[in-house]
Write an enzyme that holds these catalytic residues in place. Sequence first.
Site, PDB file in Angstrom:
ATOM      1  N   HIS A  50       0.811  -1.216   0.000  1.00 28.13           N
ATOM      2  CA  HIS A  50       0.000   0.000   0.000  1.00 28.13           C
ATOM      3  C   HIS A  50       0.846   1.268   0.000  1.00 28.13           C
ATOM      4  O   HIS A  50       0.322   2.350   0.274  1.00 28.13           O
ATOM      5  CB  HIS A  50      -0.932   0.007   1.216  1.00 28.13           C
ATOM      6  CG  HIS A  50      -2.025  -1.002   1.132  1.00 28.13           C
ATOM      7  ND1 HIS A  50      -2.985  -0.993   0.156  1.00 28.13           N
ATOM      8  CD2 HIS A  50      -2.313  -2.080   1.915  1.00 28.13           C
ATOM      9  CE1 HIS A  50      -3.832  -2.005   0.330  1.00 28.13           C
ATOM     10  NE2 HIS A  50      -3.422  -2.682   1.387  1.00 28.13           N
ATOM     11  N   ARG A  75       6.931  -6.114   3.543  1.00 29.74           N
ATOM     12  CA  ARG A  75       5.688  -6.697   3.030  1.00 29.74           C
ATOM     13  C   ARG A  75       5.687  -6.580   1.513  1.00 29.74           C
ATOM     14  O   ARG A  75       5.672  -5.477   0.965  1.00 29.74           O
ATOM     15  CB  ARG A  75       4.450  -6.022   3.616  1.00 29.74           C
ATOM     16  CG  ARG A  75       3.169  -6.655   3.071  1.00 29.74           C
ATOM     17  CD  ARG A  75       1.942  -6.326   3.867  1.00 29.74           C
ATOM     18  NE  ARG A  75       1.538  -4.931   3.727  1.00 29.74           N
ATOM     19  CZ  ARG A  75       0.396  -4.450   4.243  1.00 29.74           C
ATOM     20  NH1 ARG A  75      -0.409  -5.245   4.956  1.00 29.74           N
ATOM     21  NH2 ARG A  75       0.084  -3.181   4.086  1.00 29.74           N
ATOM     22  N   GLU A 154      -6.381 -12.092   6.382  1.00 28.01           N
ATOM     23  CA  GLU A 154      -7.211 -10.894   6.328  1.00 28.01           C
ATOM     24  C   GLU A 154      -8.517 -11.115   5.564  1.00 28.01           C
ATOM     25  O   GLU A 154      -9.016 -10.223   4.874  1.00 28.01           O
ATOM     26  CB  GLU A 154      -6.425  -9.717   5.739  1.00 28.01           C
ATOM     27  CG  GLU A 154      -5.508 -10.050   4.591  1.00 28.01           C
ATOM     28  CD  GLU A 154      -4.507  -8.943   4.284  1.00 28.01           C
ATOM     29  OE1 GLU A 154      -4.728  -7.792   4.694  1.00 28.01           O
ATOM     30  OE2 GLU A 154      -3.504  -9.234   3.616  1.00 28.01           O
ATOM     31  N   ASP A 180      -8.746  -5.332   6.294  1.00 22.86           N
ATOM     32  CA  ASP A 180      -9.286  -6.135   5.198  1.00 22.86           C
ATOM     33  C   ASP A 180     -10.198  -7.236   5.716  1.00 22.86           C
ATOM     34  O   ASP A 180     -11.159  -7.625   5.037  1.00 22.86           O
ATOM     35  CB  ASP A 180      -8.161  -6.717   4.345  1.00 22.86           C
ATOM     36  CG  ASP A 180      -7.603  -5.699   3.361  1.00 22.86           C
ATOM     37  OD1 ASP A 180      -8.380  -5.209   2.520  1.00 22.86           O
ATOM     38  OD2 ASP A 180      -6.408  -5.396   3.435  1.00 22.86           O
TER      39      ASP A 180
END
Length: 267
Positions: A50, A75, A154, A180
């Site tokens: 993100h 990540r 998630e 999420d």
Amino acid sequence: MSLRLKPPFREVIRESSRPLYGGWITTGSPVAAEIMAGSGLDWVLIDMEHAPNGLESTLAQLYAVSGYDVTPVVRVPVADTVIIKQVLDLGAQNILVPMISTAAQARDVAEAAQYPPVGRRGVGSALARSARWNRVENYLENAAEHVSVFVQIESVDAVGNARAIAETPGIDGVFVGPSDLAASMGLLGRQNHPDVVAAVKETFAEVATTGKPFGVNAFVPGQADEYVRDGAEFVLVGADAALLARGSEDLARRYITSPGETPRTSY
């Protein structure tokens, strides 16, 4: 010359006598990464999912935090074999892979992070920072000792498969993403809803049976404390972008007044 790498995150977690608290680096800035790394937090998450990060900016942030007593986790944006190989070759010793919902997906991730015959990671250590350009002795044979692989639960389906995901050989731990997860439950933006919190705790309970460590993202201090009481061993408790946003808003509220309001002069 033989160089030693830092202990992987799974060992840092195992050897800690308390939960580990981390900061999320989402701005893509090496300066922000270094500031977060020197804060006294236990670990930092360099985000490619993100955040505006590619391989070059991720490498710059790994360099920026490397001189500090903090454990970096990267990540990756997706469970892709090529991306996992590239990020590991950058020298990331710890990766977090998002949106894992089944044991089969977890197995693919584990294989992508290990060399043959166990896995499918492409061999390029002589050219890569991962082995410090062949300065880490026997890196090819011992690469799995230097790398930790965590996956992110998630979704509702992932909660139901949490135990099987955690049991997958080559998966070192599980991280729960309430945002999420809330969305998958029809509760978009309500990650502190009681049903979402219950699903997070259900995941904790399932993963705990496997002996693997589990963590969670929790920016609300009371929620973070509650998850730690329920056994979370590593928790993300803030992000560089959020700290900057809220801090700058506090400044605006302090110094900029509404029409007709008397400016504050005390300090």
